[in-house]
Design a protein around this motif. Structure first.
Motif, PDB file in Angstrom:
ATOM      1  N   TYR A   1      20.282 -55.812  19.199  1.00 39.55           N
ATOM      2  CA  TYR A   1      20.417 -57.196  18.761  1.00 39.55           C
ATOM      3  C   TYR A   1      21.876 -57.627  18.856  1.00 39.55           C
ATOM      4  N   LYS A   2      22.172 -58.511  19.790  1.00 43.79           N
ATOM      5  CA  LYS A   2      23.517 -59.046  20.046  1.00 43.79           C
ATOM      6  C   LYS A   2      24.558 -57.952  20.252  1.00 43.79           C
ATOM      7  N   ASN A   3      24.148 -56.789  20.761  1.00 38.05           N
ATOM      8  CA  ASN A   3      25.067 -55.667  20.897  1.00 38.05           C
ATOM      9  C   ASN A   3      24.516 -54.715  21.947  1.00 38.05           C
ATOM     10  N   TYR A   4      24.491 -55.147  23.201  1.00 40.87           N
ATOM     11  CA  TYR A   4      23.766 -54.414  24.228  1.00 40.87           C
ATOM     12  C   TYR A   4      24.397 -53.071  24.598  1.00 40.87           C
ATOM     13  N   ALA A   5      25.681 -53.029  24.834  1.00 36.35           N
ATOM     14  CA  ALA A   5      26.312 -51.811  25.362  1.00 36.35           C
ATOM     15  C   ALA A   5      27.199 -51.160  24.305  1.00 36.35           C
ATOM     16  N   SER A   6      26.616 -50.764  23.226  1.00 38.09           N
ATOM     17  CA  SER A   6      27.403 -50.146  22.162  1.00 38.09           C
ATOM     18  C   SER A   6      27.054 -48.672  22.057  1.00 38.09           C
TER      19      SER A   6
ATOM     20  N   CYS B   1      13.114 -50.112  16.529  1.00 40.31           N
ATOM     21  CA  CYS B   1      14.409 -49.443  16.732  1.00 40.31           C
ATOM     22  C   CYS B   1      15.168 -50.052  17.902  1.00 40.31           C
ATOM     23  N   PHE B   2      14.475 -50.363  18.977  1.00 40.13           N
ATOM     24  CA  PHE B   2      15.105 -50.968  20.147  1.00 40.13           C
ATOM     25  C   PHE B   2      15.689 -52.338  19.799  1.00 40.13           C
ATOM     26  N   THR B   3      14.927 -53.121  19.065  1.00 40.21           N
ATOM     27  CA  THR B   3      15.391 -54.453  18.688  1.00 40.21           C
ATOM     28  C   THR B   3      16.598 -54.383  17.772  1.00 40.21           C
TER      29      THR B   3
END
Length: 92
Positions: free
Chosen positions: A38-43, A32-34
């Motif tokens: 994935y290419k979207n850290y602060a969403s 779930c973390f990955t």
């Protein structure tokens, strides 16, 4: 006479008894973390992962027999609020 391996082995009956539980929970959390970061850290998934992390920590504490105190809310509430502010102030 004890061998060096027997002396160094740390016994944790809770961990030994619930190894599969901890392993499966950690693997589900890591997937779930990955997916969330994935290419979207602060969403929008950032506060969800924060809440999921706190929930998983609570499950691990409960399974280990450690009592969750109400004083911990003084830490949990700011953690969730910081997760929401990270989502709202991201420049992505």
């Amino acid at each position: 006479m004890e061998t060096m391996e027997q002396k160094c082995k740390l016994e944790n009956p809770v961990l030994e008894h619930n190894t599969i539980y901890f392993l499966v929970a950690a693997l589900i959390y890591s997937v779930c973390f990955t997916i969330a970061f994935y290419k979207n850290y602060a969403s929008v998934t950032f506060p969800l992962i924060i809440v999921g992390t706190l929930f998983l920590c609570g499950l691990f504490l409960k399974k280990s027999g450690i009592v969750w105190k109400t004083q911990n809310l003084y830490y949990v509430i700011p953690i969730v609020l910081l997760g929401i502010s990270t989502m709202l102030t991201s420049v992505c």
